[in-house]
Enzyme design. Structure first.
Site, PDB file in Angstrom:
ATOM      1  N   ARG A 189      -3.672  -4.321  -9.050  1.00  0.00           N
ATOM      2  CA  ARG A 189      -4.877  -4.806  -8.378  1.00  0.00           C
ATOM      3  C   ARG A 189      -5.178  -3.982  -7.125  1.00  0.00           C
ATOM      4  O   ARG A 189      -6.333  -3.861  -6.727  1.00  0.00           O
ATOM      5  CB  ARG A 189      -4.736  -6.299  -8.078  1.00  0.00           C
ATOM      6  CG  ARG A 189      -3.651  -6.648  -7.112  1.00  0.00           C
ATOM      7  CD  ARG A 189      -3.232  -8.122  -7.174  1.00  0.00           C
ATOM      8  NE  ARG A 189      -2.441  -8.416  -8.358  1.00  0.00           N
ATOM      9  CZ  ARG A 189      -1.984  -9.629  -8.676  1.00  0.00           C
ATOM     10  NH1 ARG A 189      -2.257 -10.672  -7.909  1.00  0.00           N
ATOM     11  NH2 ARG A 189      -1.258  -9.810  -9.766  1.00  0.00           N
ATOM     12  N   ASP A 228       2.179   1.423 -18.436  1.00  0.00           N
ATOM     13  CA  ASP A 228       1.347   0.702 -17.466  1.00  0.00           C
ATOM     14  C   ASP A 228       0.059   1.459 -17.119  1.00  0.00           C
ATOM     15  O   ASP A 228      -0.707   1.034 -16.255  1.00  0.00           O
ATOM     16  CB  ASP A 228       2.174   0.391 -16.204  1.00  0.00           C
ATOM     17  CG  ASP A 228       1.706  -0.868 -15.491  1.00  0.00           C
ATOM     18  OD1 ASP A 228       1.014  -1.689 -16.117  1.00  0.00           O
ATOM     19  OD2 ASP A 228       2.029  -1.014 -14.295  1.00  0.00           O
ATOM     20  N   ASP A 244       5.716   1.872 -13.671  1.00  0.00           N
ATOM     21  CA  ASP A 244       5.762   0.761 -12.721  1.00  0.00           C
ATOM     22  C   ASP A 244       7.185   0.243 -12.587  1.00  0.00           C
ATOM     23  O   ASP A 244       7.653  -0.532 -13.408  1.00  0.00           O
ATOM     24  CB  ASP A 244       4.821  -0.359 -13.196  1.00  0.00           C
ATOM     25  CG  ASP A 244       4.784  -1.533 -12.221  1.00  0.00           C
ATOM     26  OD1 ASP A 244       5.305  -1.395 -11.095  1.00  0.00           O
ATOM     27  OD2 ASP A 244       4.214  -2.582 -12.594  1.00  0.00           O
ATOM     28  N   LYS A 248      11.626  -4.317 -10.286  1.00  0.00           N
ATOM     29  CA  LYS A 248      11.741  -5.110 -11.511  1.00  0.00           C
ATOM     30  C   LYS A 248      13.199  -5.115 -12.000  1.00  0.00           C
ATOM     31  O   LYS A 248      13.945  -4.184 -11.726  1.00  0.00           O
ATOM     32  CB  LYS A 248      10.875  -4.476 -12.616  1.00  0.00           C
ATOM     33  CG  LYS A 248       9.382  -4.617 -12.423  1.00  0.00           C
ATOM     34  CD  LYS A 248       8.629  -3.960 -13.580  1.00  0.00           C
ATOM     35  CE  LYS A 248       7.121  -4.060 -13.390  1.00  0.00           C
ATOM     36  NZ  LYS A 248       6.601  -5.433 -13.494  1.00  0.00           N
ATOM     37  N   GLU A 252       0.853  -4.143  -7.992  1.00  0.00           N
ATOM     38  CA  GLU A 252       0.251  -2.884  -7.537  1.00  0.00           C
ATOM     39  C   GLU A 252      -1.047  -2.554  -8.265  1.00  0.00           C
ATOM     40  O   GLU A 252      -1.890  -1.844  -7.726  1.00  0.00           O
ATOM     41  CB  GLU A 252       1.262  -1.734  -7.728  1.00  0.00           C
ATOM     42  CG  GLU A 252       1.300  -1.107  -9.127  1.00  0.00           C
ATOM     43  CD  GLU A 252       1.748  -2.046 -10.244  1.00  0.00           C
ATOM     44  OE1 GLU A 252       2.359  -3.085  -9.922  1.00  0.00           O
ATOM     45  OE2 GLU A 252       1.472  -1.763 -11.424  1.00  0.00           O
ATOM     46  N   ASP A 291       5.091  -5.286  -6.537  1.00  0.00           N
ATOM     47  CA  ASP A 291       4.939  -5.196  -7.991  1.00  0.00           C
ATOM     48  C   ASP A 291       3.545  -5.631  -8.444  1.00  0.00           C
ATOM     49  O   ASP A 291       3.175  -5.437  -9.599  1.00  0.00           O
ATOM     50  CB  ASP A 291       6.024  -6.050  -8.670  1.00  0.00           C
ATOM     51  CG  ASP A 291       6.227  -5.693 -10.131  1.00  0.00           C
ATOM     52  OD1 ASP A 291       5.664  -4.665 -10.577  1.00  0.00           O
ATOM     53  OD2 ASP A 291       6.951  -6.437 -10.817  1.00  0.00           O
ATOM     54  N   LYS A 338      -6.646   1.054 -15.233  1.00  0.00           N
ATOM     55  CA  LYS A 338      -5.410   1.128 -14.438  1.00  0.00           C
ATOM     56  C   LYS A 338      -4.549   2.289 -14.936  1.00  0.00           C
ATOM     57  O   LYS A 338      -4.220   2.367 -16.110  1.00  0.00           O
ATOM     58  CB  LYS A 338      -4.638  -0.187 -14.556  1.00  0.00           C
ATOM     59  CG  LYS A 338      -3.255  -0.181 -13.889  1.00  0.00           C
ATOM     60  CD  LYS A 338      -2.576  -1.561 -13.958  1.00  0.00           C
ATOM     61  CE  LYS A 338      -1.130  -1.497 -13.466  1.00  0.00           C
ATOM     62  NZ  LYS A 338      -0.438  -2.803 -13.555  1.00  0.00           N
TER      63      LYS A 338
HETATM   64  N1  BES Z   1       2.396  -3.881 -14.918  1.00  0.00           N
HETATM   65  C1  BES Z   1       2.746  -5.212 -14.569  1.00  0.00           C
HETATM   66  C2  BES Z   1       2.266  -6.244 -15.581  1.00  0.00           C
HETATM   67  C3  BES Z   1       2.878  -6.180 -16.952  1.00  0.00           C
HETATM   68  C4  BES Z   1       3.905  -7.032 -17.287  1.00  0.00           C
HETATM   69  C5  BES Z   1       2.366  -5.341 -17.917  1.00  0.00           C
HETATM   70  C6  BES Z   1       4.444  -6.982 -18.558  1.00  0.00           C
HETATM   71  C7  BES Z   1       2.890  -5.297 -19.191  1.00  0.00           C
HETATM   72  C8  BES Z   1       3.950  -6.136 -19.505  1.00  0.00           C
HETATM   73  C9  BES Z   1       2.140  -5.559 -13.223  1.00  0.00           C
HETATM   74  O1  BES Z   1       2.014  -4.503 -12.330  1.00  0.00           O
HETATM   75  C10 BES Z   1       3.047  -6.542 -12.582  1.00  0.00           C
HETATM   76  O2  BES Z   1       4.153  -6.204 -12.298  1.00  0.00           O
HETATM   77  N2  BES Z   1       2.550  -7.759 -12.385  1.00  0.00           N
HETATM   78  C11 BES Z   1       3.324  -8.788 -11.788  1.00  0.00           C
HETATM   79  C12 BES Z   1       2.448  -9.498 -10.793  1.00  0.00           C
HETATM   80  C13 BES Z   1       3.199 -10.480  -9.919  1.00  0.00           C
HETATM   81  C14 BES Z   1       4.129  -9.741  -8.986  1.00  0.00           C
HETATM   82  C15 BES Z   1       2.200 -11.274  -9.153  1.00  0.00           C
HETATM   83  C16 BES Z   1       3.769  -9.743 -12.868  1.00  0.00           C
HETATM   84  O3  BES Z   1       2.993 -10.038 -13.774  1.00  0.00           O
HETATM   85  O4  BES Z   1       4.925 -10.175 -12.818  1.00  0.00           O
HETATM   86 ZN    ZN Z   2       1.850  -2.637 -13.173  1.00  0.00          ZN
HETATM   87 MN    MN Z   3       3.786  -4.183 -11.223  1.00  0.00          MN
END
Ligand code: BES
Ligand code: ZN
Ligand code: MN
Length: 505
Positions: free
Chosen positions: A351, A288, A270, A277, A349, A347, A265
């Site tokens: 996947r 990220d 992000d 966020k 993104e 968010d 990734k």
């Molecule tokens: N990059 C984040 C995940 C992340 C969170 C990485 C904390 C490192 C530390 C990812 O893109 C994300 O935002 N995931 C969301 C998914 C949700 C919207 C289903 C999450 O985990 O909140």
């Molecule tokens: Zn992310």
């Molecule tokens: Mn995200």
């Protein structure tokens, strides 16, 4: 820094500091520590008897040699209990001792090979662990800071070995350890770099530079190419940003019978996009792209260490920004294989960009890959499940995961399997598209993996969610503040394991 092996007597070595060691409970040391103790007329034994040094894990005791030895200082590094001793401890101890030496302003240090004495560990493996630990433990990221005037760097570590018959193995171990440690640090450099510096364009440039240095093939594709490929999921993420997205491909040809695919990734920042966020802690999202960084750095080490296997690595790289043309919640995008995706939360993104990368890597390899491993900071939910101790792994093939677990163990990196029970898949059903990109709060890491699985045919595949371990606030062993460099070493070891033990067709 330079790490090398010399034949000789550690007590007679000339350095700013020589490093010996002590197991807990030992009162009259033997081996190299014993030789130094004798040369110091029993000073180490005396410190032990005075209770000044107990051999506790990572305990560091400095003794000034006051002209009795060529080196002005001896560091006695505590090994802990002999029965608990492992290569992981060797690695961590080397890191801690190297940082101690730096604080003591010692530029040239020499050490015995921890673990290869009475502990009876393999000398090659110990030398590798010491080199890895030293290189990783001394890592700093200071390129955006004014240098401090009286800071020094450790310039040299000499492993001093009395037994000539061990020298060649120690040298091989040191070489491997340096390559692995430097690769982990290369990934750290990429992850620590702020988002305004490490744009997708810059990430691609750094991948190209690494490829030129190491003899990897590298191709970088731009947005028009992504459009031709039909990468609607990746493009849907990139739409919100003014930075052009890049699709990075690295190829290593080591021969052998297997072709492995690595997918990382590469979100260089992000924000969450329109599903933005919260402000607190958002700066962490410069990391990220840690999965992509790990894949790039691992490929560099692989090119140097040359396992007999072919590997194609792909890193979809883009920012996730809430620009005026950004994808909105409810929008439907289409991935390269034609599957439609309802974007409920922009968010989620990672996947989306991985979906197109998975499609591409399967199509781009003649006959398809024999195994696919994707690495991503994918979900906050993985930190809830596993904290900052272990990565999560989800798979459609337990044999591949078994090899990956062995690779992680070798690296001293931890990975824990989460189940892929079919029942979870219902959570990503959409009313308007083939699937949606979020599956609700419950089992968030697993539903993310089910989403990715939709884009993997029957090829053995492991998804690594490293969102909990991408960076650390504390210094401990090989870990320093900032990006962790996980799972670079695991990915390199996996290449060797699969080269030697291909999966059954
Ligand atoms: N990059 C984040 C995940 C992340 C969170 C990485 C904390 C490192 C530390 C990812 O893109 C994300 O935002 N995931 C969301 C998914 C949700 C919207 C289903 C999450 O985990 O909140
Ligand atoms: Zn992310
Ligand atoms: Mn995200």
């Amino acid at each position: 820094m330079d790490i090398r092996v010399e034949r000789g007597d550690i007590a007679q070595q000339s350095a700013d500091m020589i490093i010996v060691n002590l197991f807990e409970g030992v009162t009259s040391p033997g081996g190299g520590t014993g030789a130094v103790d004798a040369a110091l007329d029993g000073a180490i034994s005396q410190v032990i008897n005075d209770g000044g040094c107990r051999g506790k894990p990572n305990e560091m005791t400095m003794i000034h040699t006051l002209g009795k030895l060529p080196s002005p200082r001896v560091l006695v590094a505590g090994l802990g209990k002999q029965e608990d001793f492992t290569l992981d401890k060797v690695r961590a101890l080397a890191a801690t001792a190297a940082r101690y030496a730096r604080r003591a302003r010692c530029e040239r240090i020499a050490s015995i090979t921890h673990g290869a004495g009475i502990a009876g560990l393999d000398p090659h493996d110990c030398a590798q662990a010491i080199a890895e630990g030293t290189v990783m433990g001394l890592y700093t990221f200071n390129r955006h800071k004014k240098p401090k005037e009286d800071d020094i760097e450790v310039q040299e570590l000499v492993l001093v070995e009395f037994d000539q018959s061990r020298i060649a193995a120690l040298q091989r171990g040191v070489h491997r350890g340096v390559v692995l440690g430097e690769a982990a640090n290369a990934a750290r450099d990429l992850s620590n770099e702020p988002g305004n510096v490490l744009t997708p364009t810059e990430l691609a440039a750094r991948a190209q530079a690494l490829a030129a240095d190491t003899g990897l093939e590298c191709e970088v594709f731009d947005q028009p190419w992504m459009e031709e490929q039909g990468m609607g999921a990746l493009l849907g993420v990139a739409r919100g940003s003014d930075q052009p997205p890049k699709f990075i491909v690295l190829r290593y040809r080591g021969g052998g019978s297997s072709h492995l695919a690595y997918v990382g990734k590469g979100i260089t920042f992000d924000t969450g996009g329109i599903s933005i966020k919260p402000a607190a802690g958002m700066e962490e999202m410069k990391g990220d792209m840690s999965g992509g960084a790990a894949v790039i750095a691992a490929m560099g080490a692989i090119a140097k260490l040359k396992p007999k296997i072919d590997i194609t690595a792909v890193i979809p790289a883009t920012e996730n920004m809430p620009g005026g043309r950004a994808t909105k919640p409810g929008d439907v995008v289409r991935a390269m294989d034609g599957k439609s995706i309802e974007v409920i939360n922009t968010d989620a993104e990672g996947r989306l960009i991985l979906a197109d990368a998975l499609c591409y890597v399967q199509a781009a390899i003649d006959g398809g890959p024999d195994a696919i491993v994707d690495v991503a900071t994918l979900t906050g939910a993985i930190s809830i499940a596993l904290g900052d101790v272990a990565m999560g792994a989800m798979t459609n093939d337990d044999a591949l995961l078994g090899r990956l677990q062995r690779a992680a163990e070798e690296a001293g990196e931890k990975i824990w399997q989460l189940p892929m029970y079919e029942e979870y898949k219902d959570q990503i059903k959409s009313d308007v598209a083939d699937m949606k990109n979020v599956g609700g709060r419950n089992a968030g890491s697993i539903t993310a993996a089910f989403f990715l699985k939709e884009f993997v045919d029957d090829t053995p595949w492991v998804h690594i969610d490293m969102a909990g371990v991408d960076f650390y606030e504390k210094v401990k062993g090989v870990t320093v503040k900032g990006a962790s460099g996980i799972p670079v070493r695991t990915l390199v070891h996996l290449a060797f394991i699969l080269a030697n033990e291909p999966l059954e067709a």
